[in-house]
Design an enzyme around this catalytic site. Structure first.
Site, PDB file in Angstrom:
ATOM      1  N   GLU A 212       0.845  -1.194   0.000  1.00 13.61           N
ATOM      2  CA  GLU A 212       0.000   0.000   0.000  1.00 13.61           C
ATOM      3  C   GLU A 212       0.880   1.243   0.000  1.00 13.61           C
ATOM      4  O   GLU A 212       1.910   1.285   0.666  1.00 13.61           O
ATOM      5  CB  GLU A 212      -0.895   0.002   1.249  1.00 13.61           C
ATOM      6  CG  GLU A 212      -1.692  -1.298   1.394  1.00 13.61           C
ATOM      7  CD  GLU A 212      -2.535  -1.381   2.657  1.00 13.61           C
ATOM      8  OE1 GLU A 212      -2.977  -0.324   3.135  1.00 13.61           O
ATOM      9  OE2 GLU A 212      -2.747  -2.501   3.150  1.00 13.61           O
ATOM     10  N   GLU A 320      -9.625   6.433   2.105  1.00 11.75           N
ATOM     11  CA  GLU A 320     -10.072   5.755   3.315  1.00 11.75           C
ATOM     12  C   GLU A 320      -9.969   6.752   4.460  1.00 11.75           C
ATOM     13  O   GLU A 320      -9.005   7.512   4.526  1.00 11.75           O
ATOM     14  CB  GLU A 320      -9.169   4.551   3.620  1.00 11.75           C
ATOM     15  CG  GLU A 320      -9.465   3.881   4.954  1.00 11.75           C
ATOM     16  CD  GLU A 320      -8.483   2.753   5.298  1.00 11.75           C
ATOM     17  OE1 GLU A 320      -7.639   2.397   4.450  1.00 11.75           O
ATOM     18  OE2 GLU A 320      -8.543   2.264   6.434  1.00 11.75           O
TER      19      GLU A 320
END
Ligand SMILES: *[C@@H]1O[C@H](CO)[C@@H](O)[C@H](O)[C@H]1NC(C)=O
Length: 403
Positions: A212, A320
């Site tokens: 990520e 997010e």
């Protein structure tokens, strides 16, 4: 500028906020805890060959490339550093420009060193526990079930982790490139974060492997509200794994500081700033390389992974937010504005591409959208000549339609 009353008031409010929200206030500083903090600092901060003080308050240590924290990882005991990938994906249809980081204003790291943001004692004390410093606790990647409605996946939609994400099932994927709009979203509480990133993943449950990277605003981790370049990986469904250079990622670049502030940021209805991230698997060497802007930063060694040792099955892009408290937060995602507002107002990720098995980048296709609570944060997608495959994502969090 002389401090005006409003300015002072803001400062007092900000300090009160920090005192109220800081978990460190609750944890007593026993001798045992003091020893643990010092030992973690010693592990994270390697002796530097040079040091640069950044205007944002960061201290950037230039650490010899062979002394970086990656080599503390048990899986990298006898690892030989690779300075370059043996292959590079073709088919790039978008030229990347160099990125700027705030600390560049005050100097450069010498050859054969890597810039590492120094971890300060107070950084660790702000974490909920020493063990949790730099850790991430979502338990899963953005979950496709959440498009069926809020009730199906409570963990995704309960208000703790919320997503505005596009997901591509890629079969066998070998990386991705995309252009990320840069913003400084507002964080409602010190423990909340707001990020924009890509997820490359394979496997599931305790066997979930992820890579990520993106930008993140996280007051508790970085001590300010600046968007920072971050990386993360896990090889066991988030039981272990942590942010940035804590161990595992091998950096080769002496100009880009992971965890460093990215600047300048976009303004609503004004100038837009963006930068490219490319992550690709070196199909001979097997390592997953990271390029930010036009610079190769380093790589996640193949030996860290089980599932991702071969290829990725899912790649995702988007925003997010995390909020530790129950109920809705007004922490913003992206620019803090909803996708329907479009370019310059909502945040975008454009030129979204996927590396295929012949090491070629192609526009991502078959995107599935994940927004568990679209009145709080949403995502839309499209294709155009200039933007290739793109998404708009984000939102304000708490509002009359999102309680
Ligand atoms: C969220 O975005 C989708 C398109 O991706 C759109 O159809 C929907 O109306 C949006 N929802 C809200 C609440 O804005």
């Amino acid at each position: 500028m002389a401090p005006t009353p409003t300015c002072l008031l803001t400062l007092v409010v900000a300090l009160t906020f920090l005192l109220l929200e800081g978990p460190a206030a609750a944890a007593p500083m026993t001798a045992e805890r003091q020893r643990e903090v010092q030992s973690l600092l010693k592990q994270l901060n390697k002796p530097p060959l040079a040091t640069i003080e950044s205007p944002d308050g960061d201290i950037i240590d230039c650490v010899h490339i062979s002394k970086q924290p990656a080599f503390d990882h048990p899986l990298l005991k006898d690892h030989t550093i690779q300075m370059q990938p043996s292959s590079y994906p073709g088919g790039l249809y978008h030229d990347s420009h160099p990125i700027t980081q705030t600390w560049h204003q005050n100097g450069k790291c010498p050859e054969n060193t890597v810039p590492i943001r120094r971890t300060k004692e107070e950084d660790i004390l702000r974490a909920s526990s020493i063990r949790m410093y730099g850790k991430k606790s979502p338990g899963s990647i953005p979950n496709l079930n959440s498009i069926n409605g809020p009730s199906s996946t409570p963990s995704v939609t309960s208000g703790r982790h919320q997503y505005g994400v596009a997901s591509a099932p890629v079969g066998k994927g070998y990386g991705t490139k995309a252009t990320f709009n840069l913003w400084r979203p507002t964080i409602a509480r010190a423990g909340d974060f707001s990020l924009t990133q890509l997820w490359i993943s394979a496997g599931s449950g305790n066997d979930l492997n992820t890579i990520e990277t993106g930008w993140q605003v996280y007051l508790n981790l970085y001590a300010d509200n600046n968007p920072r370049l971050f990386i993360f990986w896990t090889n066991d469904g988030y039981q272990t794994g942590c942010y940035n250079l804590c161990s595992g990622f091998v950096q080769t670049n002496n100009q880009i500081a992971i965890a460093g502030t990215l600047s300048p940021v976009s303004t609503y209805g004004g100038t837009q700033y963006d930068f490219d991230i490319l992550v690709f698997k070196d199909q001979k060497g097997g390592n997953w390389w990271l390029q930010v802007g036009s610079s190769l930063v380093g790589y996640w060694p193949s030996s860290l992974f089980s599932q991702l040792a071969d290829s990725a099955s899912t790649i995702q892009w988007g925003g997010e937010i995390f909020s530790g408290d129950a109920g809705q937060t007004s922490t913003q995602m992206g620019s803090g504005h909803f996708p329907h507002e479009g370019f310059g107002k909502a945040s975008h990720i454009k030129n979204i591409q996927v590396v295929d098995s012949s090491n070629t980048l192609n526009p991502a296709s078959g995107l599935q959208l994940i927004a568990g609570q679209p009145h709080c944060y949403n995502v839309t997608n499209g294709n155009s000549g200039d933007f290739g495959t793109y998404i708009y994502y984000g939102g304000s969090g708490k509002n009359p339609n999102c309680q």
